[in-house]
Design an enzyme around this catalytic site. Structure first.
Site, mmCIF file in Angstrom:
data_model
loop_
_atom_site.group_PDB
_atom_site.id
_atom_site.type_symbol
_atom_site.label_atom_id
_atom_site.label_comp_id
_atom_site.label_asym_id
_atom_site.label_seq_id
_atom_site.Cartn_x
_atom_site.Cartn_y
_atom_site.Cartn_z
ATOM 1 N N PHE A 185 -0.432 4.811 14.526
ATOM 2 C CA PHE A 185 0.674 3.835 14.528
ATOM 3 C C PHE A 185 2.050 4.539 14.554
ATOM 4 C CE2 PHE A 185 3.224 1.399 11.148
ATOM 5 C CZ PHE A 185 3.981 0.716 12.076
ATOM 6 N N ASP A 239 -4.964 15.169 17.954
ATOM 7 C CA ASP A 239 -5.450 13.937 17.319
ATOM 8 C C ASP A 239 -6.958 13.832 17.518
ATOM 9 O OD1 ASP A 239 -6.031 11.084 16.758
ATOM 10 O OD2 ASP A 239 -3.857 10.897 16.661
ATOM 11 N N LEU A 241 -8.597 11.164 17.318
ATOM 12 C CA LEU A 241 -8.875 9.831 17.855
ATOM 13 C C LEU A 241 -9.930 9.116 17.008
ATOM 14 C CD1 LEU A 241 -8.767 10.585 21.696
ATOM 15 C CD2 LEU A 241 -6.902 9.872 20.189
ATOM 16 N N THR A 280 4.138 9.541 1.821
ATOM 17 C CA THR A 280 4.283 8.128 1.443
ATOM 18 C C THR A 280 4.924 7.984 0.059
ATOM 19 O OG1 THR A 280 2.950 6.217 0.779
ATOM 20 C CG2 THR A 280 1.854 8.313 0.683
ATOM 21 N N ASP A 281 5.500 6.816 -0.179
ATOM 22 C CA ASP A 281 6.032 6.513 -1.518
ATOM 23 C C ASP A 281 4.916 6.235 -2.521
ATOM 24 O OD1 ASP A 281 5.186 4.023 -0.548
ATOM 25 O OD2 ASP A 281 7.068 2.987 -0.956
ATOM 26 N N GLU A 282 3.668 6.055 -2.017
ATOM 27 C CA GLU A 282 2.578 5.673 -2.915
ATOM 28 C C GLU A 282 2.226 6.794 -3.889
ATOM 29 O OE1 GLU A 282 -0.523 3.286 -1.207
ATOM 30 O OE2 GLU A 282 0.773 2.645 0.427
ATOM 31 N N TYR A 334 -6.284 7.140 -1.741
ATOM 32 C CA TYR A 334 -5.345 7.464 -0.650
ATOM 33 C C TYR A 334 -4.120 8.168 -1.211
ATOM 34 C CZ TYR A 334 -1.402 6.725 2.539
ATOM 35 O OH TYR A 334 -0.281 6.906 3.318
ATOM 36 N N ALA A 354 -3.660 9.617 -4.062
ATOM 37 C CA ALA A 354 -3.969 10.908 -4.687
ATOM 38 C C ALA A 354 -4.160 11.990 -3.634
ATOM 39 C CB ALA A 354 -5.224 10.776 -5.550
ATOM 40 N N LYS A 385 -2.761 12.055 -0.659
ATOM 41 C CA LYS A 385 -1.438 12.375 -0.093
ATOM 42 C C LYS A 385 -0.635 13.210 -1.101
ATOM 43 C CE LYS A 385 0.153 11.274 3.346
ATOM 44 N NZ LYS A 385 0.120 11.839 4.738
ATOM 45 N N GLY A 402 -7.095 -1.653 -8.843
ATOM 46 C CA GLY A 402 -5.992 -0.701 -9.074
ATOM 47 C C GLY A 402 -4.752 -0.997 -8.246
HETATM 48 P P1 NAD Z 1 -2.747 5.727 11.269
HETATM 49 O O1 NAD Z 1 -3.965 5.556 10.427
HETATM 50 O O2 NAD Z 1 -2.295 4.588 12.120
HETATM 51 O O3 NAD Z 1 -2.936 6.978 12.253
HETATM 52 C C1 NAD Z 1 -3.489 8.189 11.815
HETATM 53 C C2 NAD Z 1 -3.716 9.074 13.031
HETATM 54 O O4 NAD Z 1 -4.248 10.333 12.575
HETATM 55 C C3 NAD Z 1 -4.712 8.495 14.032
HETATM 56 O O5 NAD Z 1 -4.256 8.695 15.350
HETATM 57 C C4 NAD Z 1 -5.978 9.309 13.765
HETATM 58 O O6 NAD Z 1 -6.818 9.416 14.916
HETATM 59 C C5 NAD Z 1 -5.376 10.643 13.373
HETATM 60 N N1 NAD Z 1 -6.311 11.448 12.554
HETATM 61 C C6 NAD Z 1 -7.033 11.018 11.477
HETATM 62 N N2 NAD Z 1 -7.783 12.033 11.010
HETATM 63 C C7 NAD Z 1 -7.516 13.123 11.787
HETATM 64 C C8 NAD Z 1 -7.992 14.463 11.793
HETATM 65 N N3 NAD Z 1 -8.888 14.889 10.903
HETATM 66 N N4 NAD Z 1 -7.518 15.311 12.746
HETATM 67 C C9 NAD Z 1 -6.609 14.870 13.667
HETATM 68 N N5 NAD Z 1 -6.144 13.614 13.710
HETATM 69 C C10 NAD Z 1 -6.590 12.753 12.779
HETATM 70 O O7 NAD Z 1 -1.602 6.186 10.269
HETATM 71 P P2 NAD Z 1 -0.048 5.826 10.254
HETATM 72 O O8 NAD Z 1 0.138 4.528 9.574
HETATM 73 O O9 NAD Z 1 0.514 6.064 11.590
HETATM 74 O O10 NAD Z 1 0.481 6.951 9.254
HETATM 75 C C11 NAD Z 1 0.851 8.241 9.748
HETATM 76 C C12 NAD Z 1 1.286 9.097 8.566
HETATM 77 O O11 NAD Z 1 2.377 8.469 7.889
HETATM 78 C C13 NAD Z 1 0.187 9.291 7.516
HETATM 79 O O12 NAD Z 1 0.254 10.628 7.064
HETATM 80 C C14 NAD Z 1 0.566 8.320 6.406
HETATM 81 O O13 NAD Z 1 0.137 8.798 5.154
HETATM 82 C C15 NAD Z 1 2.076 8.335 6.513
HETATM 83 N N6 NAD Z 1 2.748 7.097 6.073
HETATM 84 C C16 NAD Z 1 2.348 5.889 6.561
HETATM 85 C C17 NAD Z 1 3.031 4.734 6.166
HETATM 86 C C18 NAD Z 1 2.651 3.377 6.714
HETATM 87 O O14 NAD Z 1 3.194 2.364 6.246
HETATM 88 N N7 NAD Z 1 1.780 3.270 7.702
HETATM 89 C C19 NAD Z 1 4.086 4.820 5.260
HETATM 90 C C20 NAD Z 1 4.469 6.088 4.774
HETATM 91 C C21 NAD Z 1 3.787 7.221 5.201
HETATM 92 P P1 TYD Z 2 -1.334 -2.560 3.254
HETATM 93 O O1 TYD Z 2 -0.774 -2.992 4.565
HETATM 94 O O2 TYD Z 2 -2.787 -2.231 3.170
HETATM 95 O O3 TYD Z 2 -0.425 -1.333 2.764
HETATM 96 P P2 TYD Z 2 -0.395 -0.557 1.324
HETATM 97 O O4 TYD Z 2 -1.592 -0.923 0.541
HETATM 98 O O5 TYD Z 2 -0.401 0.861 1.759
HETATM 99 O O6 TYD Z 2 0.895 -0.986 0.674
HETATM 100 O O7 TYD Z 2 -1.043 -3.680 2.189
HETATM 101 C C1 TYD Z 2 0.280 -4.116 1.908
HETATM 102 C C2 TYD Z 2 0.192 -5.084 0.752
HETATM 103 O O8 TYD Z 2 -0.513 -6.259 1.196
HETATM 104 C C3 TYD Z 2 -0.578 -4.551 -0.441
HETATM 105 O O9 TYD Z 2 0.036 -5.022 -1.634
HETATM 106 C C4 TYD Z 2 -1.967 -5.175 -0.296
HETATM 107 C C5 TYD Z 2 -1.666 -6.504 0.379
HETATM 108 N N1 TYD Z 2 -2.727 -7.032 1.288
HETATM 109 C C6 TYD Z 2 -3.179 -8.349 1.138
HETATM 110 O O10 TYD Z 2 -2.710 -9.096 0.254
HETATM 111 N N2 TYD Z 2 -4.146 -8.810 1.982
HETATM 112 C C7 TYD Z 2 -4.686 -8.015 2.951
HETATM 113 O O11 TYD Z 2 -5.610 -8.481 3.680
HETATM 114 C C8 TYD Z 2 -4.210 -6.680 3.095
HETATM 115 C C9 TYD Z 2 -4.779 -5.768 4.155
HETATM 116 C C10 TYD Z 2 -3.217 -6.221 2.242
#
Ligand code: NAD
Ligand code: TYD
Length: 362
Positions: free
Chosen positions: A16, A37, A39, A138-140, A164, A166, A168, A298
């Site tokens: 993403f 990647d 994939l 991530t902020d998590e 997740y 932990a 990160k 949790g």
């Molecule tokens: P995503 O799950 O959409 O994409 C992850 C990508 O990594 C995919 O293309 C997958 O094929 C690739 N991948 C997974 N395992 C792999 C491996 N072993 N080797 C090579 N490639 C691999 O994730 P995202 O939401 O785009 O998040 C990207 C980064 O940003 C992550 O590190 C996540 O922790 C961080 N992040 C995400 C968010 C969010 O809201 N989505 C917020 C803050 C930080």
């Molecule tokens: P998510 O998109 O999984 O992100 P994160 O857990 O990393 O914050 O979830 C965002 C929020 O939405 C989280 O508080 C969990 C909640 N959620 C639901 O209430 N229903 C759902 O089906 C999903 C996937 C998440």
């Protein structure tokens, strides 16, 4: 050995945030971009189909845990920076299968750091000085806030609660250690929840958009009062470019959208936008589709980001208002039915069955 200025290695660039980053980077910058990647279910090369004939872009289909592959990629392409997105990223999946998160997020980041260090040591003085390893986190990692608590800042103690988070947190610590011990020029960003085009529809916003469109139940965990800070993905990408260009080596930067919202408010806003863009007498108002379901174990109650460091030091601020970004995002999913179809494969349907079957009621 000199580095090739502006050549970068991105990991997880078919996911993403990674695919948004790759598209924006190549629209603005020169040089070559290598995307390593594996994939996984979350990686979709179709996100980057528009780059098919772009000679600056190359996909290497492989795993960040494969040390010899990472070594070969670095030596062949000699990047001046690594932007590390690759991860397992979904909290609910980390509850169902934590091992995959330890492997990619911890072991994979370690492998990448170790190979990066070995490559970096072969560079000449100028190359070593300008090289950057940017770790996207991530902020998590900071845990959960109460309603009145101050937002997370860069000095907030780590208190990850999900497997997740932990994994990160562990990767962030490894990145820090490679700087402190070996001098590798690292940067870490800790960002809040992203939303926007190309997000896999297991996450809250795209899942709710598609279910609302199709008249399916909208499963809100617990009481829907959990709060997340939302950042439009393009703003996250611009923050990463800013940190890469001007961030101080060894520092961490929190990135956020100043948009704290309760989950229930996000879901009702989505219902209203879908009602407006796709009126359907049989389904409107789609708020009726909301169902409160069994909570996530949790489940962190609230995240909030204090992004004053990146703003004051590097001049970065988010540009998209949440309500505008959400409307753009809903419109994108409605206009990209083909993309949606292509990612909702058998494995996706199996995950939806597994995750929601046991949540039928609160
Ligand atoms: P995503 O799950 O959409 O994409 C992850 C990508 O990594 C995919 O293309 C997958 O094929 C690739 N991948 C997974 N395992 C792999 C491996 N072993 N080797 C090579 N490639 C691999 O994730 P995202 O939401 O785009 O998040 C990207 C980064 O940003 C992550 O590190 C996540 O922790 C961080 N992040 C995400 C968010 C969010 O809201 N989505 C917020 C803050 C930080
Ligand atoms: P998510 O998109 O999984 O992100 P994160 O857990 O990393 O914050 O979830 C965002 C929020 O939405 C989280 O508080 C969990 C909640 N959620 C639901 O209430 N229903 C759902 O089906 C999903 C996937 C998440």
């Amino acid at each position: 050995m000199t580095v090739s200025t502006n050549n970068i290695l991105v990991t997880g660039g078919a996911g993403f945030i990674g695919s948004n980053f790759v598209l924006h980077w190549l629209a603005q910058r020169g040089g070559q971009l290598i995307n390593l990647d594996v994939l996984s279910y979350a990686g979709n090369p179709e996100n980057l189909a528009s780059l098919r004939d772009d000679r600056r872009y190359k996909l290497v289909h492989g795993d960040i845990c494969d040390a010899s592959l990472v070594n070969t990629v670095l030596r062949e392409h000699r990047p001046s920076a690594i932007v590390h997105f690759a991860a397992e990223s979904h909290v609910d999946r980390s509850i169902a299968d934590p091992g995959a998160f330890i492997r990619t997020n911890v072991q994979g980041t370690f492998t990448l750091l170790e190979q990066a260090k070995q490559y970096w040591l072969t560079l000449d003085d100028a190359g070593r000085k300008s090289f950057r390893f940017l770790h996207v986190s991530t902020d998590e990692v900071y845990g959960s806030l109460g309603p009145q608590d101050a937002a997370f800042c860069e000095t907030t103690a780590y208190a990850p609660n999900s497997p997740y988070a932990a994994s990160k947190a562990a990767s962030d610590h490894l990145v820090r250690a490679y700087h402190h011990t070996f001098g590798l020029p690292v940067l870490t960003t800790n960002c809040s929840n992203n939303y926007g085009p190309f997000q896999f529809p297991e996450k809250l916003i795209p899942l709710m958009i598609l279910n609302a469109l199709e008249g399916k139940p909208l499963p809100v965990y617990g009481d829907g009062g959990n709060v997340r800070d939302w950042l439009f993905v393009e703003d996250h990408c611009s923050a990463i470019r800013t940190v890469l260009d001007r961030g101080r080596v060894g520092q961490t930067y929190n990135i956020g959208g100043n948009s704290e919202r309760k989950n229930l408010d996000v879901v009702t806003a989505i219902c209203d936008i879908v009602d407006e863009l796709r009126p359907d007498a049989a389904l409107t108002p789609r708020r009726r589709l909301i169902q409160f379901v069994k909570d996530r174990p949790g489940h962190d109650r609230r995240y909030a980001i204090d992004a004053s460091k990146i703003e004051h030091e590097l001049g970065w601020k988010p540009t998209e208002q949440f309500e505008d970004g959400l409307r753009k995002t809903v419109a994108w999913y409605l206009e990209h039915a083909g993309w949606v179809e292509s990612v909702r494969t058998g494995a996706y349907l199996e995950w939806i069955r597994q995750n929601y079957e046991q949540r039928t009621s609160r």
